[in-house]
Write a protein that holds these residues in place. Structure first.
Motif, short mmCIF file in Angstrom:
data_model
loop_
_atom_site.label_atom_id
_atom_site.label_comp_id
_atom_site.label_asym_id
_atom_site.label_seq_id
_atom_site.Cartn_x
_atom_site.Cartn_y
_atom_site.Cartn_z
N LYS A 39 10.57 -139.70 58.38
CA LYS A 39 9.28 -139.07 58.63
C LYS A 39 8.65 -138.57 57.34
N ARG A 40 9.46 -137.99 56.44
CA ARG A 40 8.93 -137.52 55.17
C ARG A 40 8.39 -138.67 54.33
N GLN A 41 9.08 -139.81 54.36
CA GLN A 41 8.59 -140.96 53.61
C GLN A 41 7.26 -141.44 54.18
N ARG A 42 7.12 -141.43 55.50
CA ARG A 42 5.86 -141.86 56.10
C ARG A 42 4.73 -140.90 55.72
N LEU A 43 5.03 -139.61 55.68
CA LEU A 43 4.01 -138.64 55.29
C LEU A 43 3.59 -138.85 53.84
N ARG A 44 4.56 -139.12 52.94
CA ARG A 44 4.23 -139.36 51.53
C ARG A 44 3.37 -140.60 51.38
N ARG A 45 3.70 -141.65 52.12
CA ARG A 45 2.88 -142.86 52.04
C ARG A 45 1.48 -142.61 52.55
N GLY A 46 1.37 -141.79 53.61
CA GLY A 46 0.05 -141.48 54.13
C GLY A 46 -0.78 -140.70 53.14
N ARG A 47 -0.15 -139.73 52.45
CA ARG A 47 -0.88 -138.96 51.44
C ARG A 47 -1.27 -139.84 50.26
N ALA A 48 -0.42 -140.81 49.90
CA ALA A 48 -0.73 -141.68 48.78
C ALA A 48 -1.93 -142.56 49.08
N ARG A 49 -2.10 -142.93 50.35
CA ARG A 49 -3.22 -143.79 50.71
C ARG A 49 -4.52 -143.03 50.95
N SER A 50 -4.43 -141.71 51.07
CA SER A 50 -5.60 -140.94 51.47
C SER A 50 -6.72 -140.99 50.45
N GLY A 51 -6.39 -141.15 49.15
CA GLY A 51 -7.44 -141.14 48.13
C GLY A 51 -7.87 -142.50 47.68
N MET A 52 -7.58 -143.52 48.44
CA MET A 52 -7.90 -144.87 48.01
C MET A 52 -9.40 -145.14 48.09
N GLU A 53 -9.83 -146.06 47.21
CA GLU A 53 -11.24 -146.41 47.13
C GLU A 53 -11.59 -147.43 48.22
N HIS A 54 -12.89 -147.64 48.39
CA HIS A 54 -13.34 -148.73 49.24
C HIS A 54 -13.32 -150.02 48.44
N TYR A 55 -13.01 -151.11 49.10
CA TYR A 55 -12.80 -152.36 48.39
C TYR A 55 -13.91 -153.38 48.62
N SER A 56 -15.03 -152.97 49.16
CA SER A 56 -16.11 -153.91 49.45
C SER A 56 -16.70 -154.49 48.17
N ASP A 57 -16.60 -153.76 47.04
CA ASP A 57 -17.18 -154.25 45.80
C ASP A 57 -16.32 -155.31 45.11
N VAL A 58 -15.03 -155.31 45.39
CA VAL A 58 -14.13 -156.24 44.71
C VAL A 58 -13.50 -157.25 45.64
N CYS A 59 -13.64 -157.05 46.95
CA CYS A 59 -13.03 -157.96 47.91
C CYS A 59 -14.09 -158.58 48.81
N PRO A 60 -13.98 -159.87 49.05
CA PRO A 60 -14.82 -160.48 50.08
C PRO A 60 -14.34 -160.02 51.46
N PRO A 61 -15.06 -160.33 52.50
CA PRO A 61 -14.60 -159.95 53.85
C PRO A 61 -13.35 -160.71 54.24
N ASP A 62 -12.27 -160.34 53.61
CA ASP A 62 -10.99 -161.04 53.78
C ASP A 62 -9.90 -159.99 53.94
N ALA A 63 -9.19 -160.04 55.05
CA ALA A 63 -8.16 -159.03 55.31
C ALA A 63 -7.03 -159.10 54.29
N ASP A 64 -6.69 -160.31 53.82
CA ASP A 64 -5.61 -160.45 52.85
C ASP A 64 -5.97 -159.78 51.53
N CYS A 65 -7.18 -159.96 51.07
CA CYS A 65 -7.61 -159.34 49.82
C CYS A 65 -7.57 -157.83 49.92
#
Length: 205
Positions: free
Chosen positions: A74-100
């Motif tokens: 559970k602690r590892q899942r919480l750390r991963r969630g906090r690490a993802r919380s500040g991520m940028e939006h990827y519309s400027d660098v990624c096409p509408p592609d789930a893999d990218c």
């Protein structure tokens, strides 16, 4: 108290086929426990260690695993969630592609750096190709050159790189070189003086 234990022993002795029943119950316990631990998707060494520990400590080990094992997940899942919380939006660098988008998320979670809009990648197959690309990048620098090394030797390659940095510093490019004092202990102090004289910064720390 002794009388209680004595009566309990006599009661257990009166149960028919107690040994085989306990053996079968123990085997079922091990199979269920091994399946439960493997579902946690731990490292193979950690999974085997937990299974062996709980097999040797059937009841106490299960209690310890209940307190430490799932809580760690559970602690590892919480750390991963906090690490993802500040991520940028990827519309400027990624096409509408789930893999990218997914690859961009993984890269940022791993490096802590947001993806760029680079459109070209150069594959450096060995040390010679890497060194040649480094020298070319230094020669083309117009604003700054920031380098950091653990090992920097005053050999032919090291001297050529130093001279390239000296040339860029004299051209007005901001040059910074950071070296590790242990890994680069063979480097004489006077070796970096030409770079400093040219206006660059060189620190062996």
């Amino acid at each position: 108290m002794l009388a209680l234990f004595d009566s309990l022993r006599h009661w257990l002795d009166g149960i028919a086929h107690l040994g085989p029943i306990l053996a079968v119950a123990y085997l079922l316990y091990l199979f269920a426990l091994a399946g439960w631990i493997m579902l946690q998707k731990r490292e193979p060494v950690a999974t085997l260690s937990w299974i062996l520990s709980l097999a040797l400590l059937p009841y106490l080990g299960l209690f310890i695993y209940y307190l430490l094992g799932p809580q760690k997940v559970k602690r590892q899942r919480l750390r991963r969630g906090r690490a993802r919380s500040g991520m940028e939006h990827y519309s400027d660098v990624c096409p509408p592609d789930a893999d990218c988008t997914e690859l961009a998320k993984i890269a940022q979670a791993t490096t802590g750096l947001a993806p760029s809009s680079a459109t070209e990648v150069t594959w450096l197959v060995d040390g010679a190709a890497t060194y040649a690309a480094l020298m070319e990048a230094v020669a083309q620098a117009r604003d700054h050159v920031h380098l950091e090394y653990y090992i920097f030797n005053p050999d032919h390659a090291g001297t050529a790189l130093r001279d390239a940095l000296v040339e860029r510093a004299r051209a007005g490019v901001q040059v910074r070189l950071l070296l590790d004092a242990v890994g680069s202990s063979a480097l004489p102090r006077r070796f970096l003086q030409p770079l400093r004289d040219a206006g660059g910064e060189a620190i062996c720390w």
